[in-house]
Design a protein around this motif. Sequence first.
Motif, PDB file in Angstrom:
ATOM      1  N   THR A   1       0.829  -1.209   0.000  1.00 17.73           N
ATOM      2  CA  THR A   1       0.000   0.000   0.000  1.00 17.73           C
ATOM      3  C   THR A   1       0.859   1.253   0.000  1.00 17.73           C
ATOM      4  O   THR A   1       0.565   2.225  -0.713  1.00 17.73           O
ATOM      5  CB  THR A   1      -0.931  -0.002   1.229  1.00 17.73           C
ATOM      6  OG1 THR A   1      -1.670  -1.224   1.270  1.00 17.73           O
ATOM      7  CG2 THR A   1      -1.913   1.155   1.161  1.00 17.73           C
ATOM      8  N   ILE A   2       1.933   1.253   0.815  1.00 25.08           N
ATOM      9  CA  ILE A   2       2.835   2.414   0.831  1.00 25.08           C
ATOM     10  C   ILE A   2       3.444   2.633  -0.554  1.00 25.08           C
ATOM     11  O   ILE A   2       3.505   3.771  -1.055  1.00 25.08           O
ATOM     12  CB  ILE A   2       3.941   2.220   1.885  1.00 25.08           C
ATOM     13  CG1 ILE A   2       3.363   2.386   3.291  1.00 25.08           C
ATOM     14  CG2 ILE A   2       5.076   3.230   1.669  1.00 25.08           C
ATOM     15  CD1 ILE A   2       4.373   2.152   4.397  1.00 25.08           C
ATOM     16  N   TYR A   3       3.894   1.563  -1.178  1.00 23.38           N
ATOM     17  CA  TYR A   3       4.513   1.689  -2.501  1.00 23.38           C
ATOM     18  C   TYR A   3       3.523   2.267  -3.506  1.00 23.38           C
ATOM     19  O   TYR A   3       3.852   3.185  -4.283  1.00 23.38           O
ATOM     20  CB  TYR A   3       5.012   0.333  -2.971  1.00 23.38           C
ATOM     21  CG  TYR A   3       5.608   0.363  -4.368  1.00 23.38           C
ATOM     22  CD1 TYR A   3       6.905   0.834  -4.568  1.00 23.38           C
ATOM     23  CD2 TYR A   3       4.868  -0.059  -5.465  1.00 23.38           C
ATOM     24  CE1 TYR A   3       7.455   0.880  -5.843  1.00 23.38           C
ATOM     25  CE2 TYR A   3       5.404  -0.012  -6.742  1.00 23.38           C
ATOM     26  CZ  TYR A   3       6.696   0.449  -6.921  1.00 23.38           C
ATOM     27  OH  TYR A   3       7.221   0.503  -8.188  1.00 23.38           O
ATOM     28  N   THR A   4       2.300   1.747  -3.489  1.00 25.20           N
ATOM     29  CA  THR A   4       1.288   2.224  -4.443  1.00 25.20           C
ATOM     30  C   THR A   4       0.958   3.693  -4.204  1.00 25.20           C
ATOM     31  O   THR A   4       0.937   4.501  -5.142  1.00 25.20           O
ATOM     32  CB  THR A   4       0.011   1.370  -4.324  1.00 25.20           C
ATOM     33  OG1 THR A   4       0.309   0.017  -4.641  1.00 25.20           O
ATOM     34  CG2 THR A   4      -1.065   1.885  -5.265  1.00 25.20           C
TER      35      THR A   4
ATOM     36  N   LEU B   1      -2.148   2.660   8.380  1.00 25.14           N
ATOM     37  CA  LEU B   1      -0.846   3.297   8.613  1.00 25.14           C
ATOM     38  C   LEU B   1      -0.208   3.785   7.314  1.00 25.14           C
ATOM     39  O   LEU B   1       0.584   4.727   7.320  1.00 25.14           O
ATOM     40  CB  LEU B   1       0.098   2.317   9.306  1.00 25.14           C
ATOM     41  CG  LEU B   1       0.034   2.238  10.834  1.00 25.14           C
ATOM     42  CD1 LEU B   1       0.815   1.031  11.331  1.00 25.14           C
ATOM     43  CD2 LEU B   1       0.581   3.514  11.462  1.00 25.14           C
ATOM     44  N   ALA B   2      -0.544   3.121   6.213  1.00 22.03           N
ATOM     45  CA  ALA B   2       0.044   3.500   4.926  1.00 22.03           C
ATOM     46  C   ALA B   2      -0.614   4.737   4.331  1.00 22.03           C
ATOM     47  O   ALA B   2       0.014   5.439   3.521  1.00 22.03           O
ATOM     48  CB  ALA B   2      -0.076   2.334   3.944  1.00 22.03           C
TER      49      ALA B   2
ATOM     50  N   SER C   1       9.369  15.213   0.203  1.00 18.62           N
ATOM     51  CA  SER C   1       9.481  14.875   1.621  1.00 18.62           C
ATOM     52  C   SER C   1      10.234  13.575   1.832  1.00 18.62           C
ATOM     53  O   SER C   1      10.515  13.193   2.946  1.00 18.62           O
ATOM     54  CB  SER C   1       8.086  14.763   2.248  1.00 18.62           C
ATOM     55  OG  SER C   1       7.405  15.980   2.120  1.00 18.62           O
ATOM     56  N   GLY C   2      10.536  12.861   0.780  1.00 22.17           N
ATOM     57  CA  GLY C   2      11.251  11.589   0.899  1.00 22.17           C
ATOM     58  C   GLY C   2      10.942  10.715  -0.287  1.00 22.17           C
ATOM     59  O   GLY C   2       9.808  10.659  -0.758  1.00 22.17           O
TER      60      GLY C   2
ATOM     61  N   ILE D   1       9.299   3.153   1.643  1.00 22.67           N
ATOM     62  CA  ILE D   1       9.221   1.695   1.767  1.00 22.67           C
ATOM     63  C   ILE D   1      10.054   1.219   2.949  1.00 22.67           C
ATOM     64  O   ILE D   1       9.644   0.333   3.708  1.00 22.67           O
ATOM     65  CB  ILE D   1       9.678   1.025   0.460  1.00 22.67           C
ATOM     66  CG1 ILE D   1       8.680   1.323  -0.659  1.00 22.67           C
ATOM     67  CG2 ILE D   1       9.822  -0.487   0.645  1.00 22.67           C
ATOM     68  CD1 ILE D   1       9.105   0.802  -2.010  1.00 22.67           C
ATOM     69  N   PHE D   2      11.241   1.822   3.117  1.00 23.37           N
ATOM     70  CA  PHE D   2      12.082   1.469   4.256  1.00 23.37           C
ATOM     71  C   PHE D   2      11.360   1.761   5.577  1.00 23.37           C
ATOM     72  O   PHE D   2      11.390   0.943   6.511  1.00 23.37           O
ATOM     73  CB  PHE D   2      13.399   2.245   4.198  1.00 23.37           C
ATOM     74  CG  PHE D   2      14.279   2.021   5.397  1.00 23.37           C
ATOM     75  CD1 PHE D   2      15.001   0.845   5.544  1.00 23.37           C
ATOM     76  CD2 PHE D   2      14.374   2.998   6.384  1.00 23.37           C
ATOM     77  CE1 PHE D   2      15.804   0.634   6.652  1.00 23.37           C
ATOM     78  CE2 PHE D   2      15.178   2.798   7.497  1.00 23.37           C
ATOM     79  CZ  PHE D   2      15.887   1.617   7.633  1.00 23.37           C
ATOM     80  N   ILE D   3      10.709   2.911   5.648  1.00 22.15           N
ATOM     81  CA  ILE D   3       9.943   3.241   6.856  1.00 22.15           C
ATOM     82  C   ILE D   3       8.826   2.216   7.062  1.00 22.15           C
ATOM     83  O   ILE D   3       8.553   1.785   8.185  1.00 22.15           O
ATOM     84  CB  ILE D   3       9.367   4.666   6.753  1.00 22.15           C
ATOM     85  CG1 ILE D   3      10.501   5.693   6.735  1.00 22.15           C
ATOM     86  CG2 ILE D   3       8.424   4.955   7.914  1.00 22.15           C
ATOM     87  CD1 ILE D   3      10.037   7.112   6.455  1.00 22.15           C
ATOM     88  N   GLY D   4       8.183   1.826   5.952  1.00 21.92           N
ATOM     89  CA  GLY D   4       7.129   0.818   6.054  1.00 21.92           C
ATOM     90  C   GLY D   4       7.645  -0.506   6.579  1.00 21.92           C
ATOM     91  O   GLY D   4       6.996  -1.154   7.403  1.00 21.92           O
ATOM     92  N   VAL D   5       8.824  -0.930   6.111  1.00 19.38           N
ATOM     93  CA  VAL D   5       9.421  -2.168   6.605  1.00 19.38           C
ATOM     94  C   VAL D   5       9.685  -2.066   8.099  1.00 19.38           C
ATOM     95  O   VAL D   5       9.403  -2.998   8.858  1.00 19.38           O
ATOM     96  CB  VAL D   5      10.720  -2.478   5.835  1.00 19.38           C
ATOM     97  CG1 VAL D   5      11.448  -3.646   6.484  1.00 19.38           C
ATOM     98  CG2 VAL D   5      10.419  -2.792   4.379  1.00 19.38           C
TER      99      VAL D   5
END
Length: 375
Positions: free
Chosen positions: A73-76, A304-305, A315-316, A322-326
């Motif tokens: 979801t974060i990636y999308t 959360l995503a 902002s990043g 993705i790293f933050i999501g991991v």
Amino acid sequence: MKVLHRYVAAEILTSTVFALVAFLSLFAFFDLIAELPRVGRGSYELQHAFLYVAMNLPAYVYDLMPIAALIGTIYTLAQLAARSEFTIMRASGLSTGMAGWMLARVGIVLVLVTFLFGEFIAPASSEYAEKFRLAAQESSISREFRSGLWTKDVIRSEGMTGENIGSRFLNVGNVTPDGQLRRLKVYEFDRDMQLRAVITAGHADYRGNNVWRFVDVAETSFAPKGSDLAEVVSSRKHATYDVVSEITPEILSVLVVDPERMSALSLATYTRHLEDNSQNAERYEIAFWKKLFYPLAVMVMMALALPFAYLHFRSGGVSLKIFIGVMIGVSFQLINSLFSHIGLLNTWPPVATALLPSVLFLLVAMGALAWVQKH
């Protein structure tokens, strides 16, 4: 709007499956490395190790689905934000509530898939995998105790029904992968905890309907207090001896699979058995409630995503998000496991122990969403 929902759902599902496959490949590689020292025991060869690892993959699908859903979801959403697609959606009238509902529809599908794996596919495959490895290694199941497995049972006047007339303590030397009990000792007590009989048997097979058939049996009976001295102790042998017991192969499957790998139905059955025999069932109660609530963690992770969609590309980068999501996913897994141990040590209510990690991360998701909307 339906076209938009289908587009976002397809992107999220594709990314989630990709993340899940990547994690499964990584965990399968580590499991295979861990299995290599066992290769060569009995008839356990490299191909058996590959099959064992493959049969444990459904359990990892269940464990990793929330993290995969979070990363997918974060990636999308990060890609949509990077291409300004999400900005256009918002300008076209997509509110935060509508975006949340769009993710929730995808989340419901993933929750159902997670529940399917956790309740039906993973427990069966994990149990079969352990039995497969034991059979290939020509080994058997036993507890850590040198004396073997100990378990307690209730004796009733009419088999599985009727009045409680005593207790039975069962000691099993080992359990074969096909469920046969070997080197048994049974100690039967009346309601006053006076020893009534000691039964030993070479092995026992389950005959169905809560009946175990003991083979090569020696029985020593002890008469109640006040009986004639000549009748206090009597011994006899039996070629076979049927025993009605609440202990079933499903309950004994606890020896093969960790509580976290069992289905909710099996956990409920074993918990009830422990409670009926006045034994501590808290660990299995926590595992039971975690089994019920864990699929909902997929929805929490997707919530959360959502704030990541409101962060502009400057902002990043996508890789940072993705790293933050991991890190968030790993933190959830660690906290979820930590709460299980803390709850067990502090005798917290099992429901609260299982639910608190998801509630905490949901509050974090709501706070993060409120912050990005404000700023």
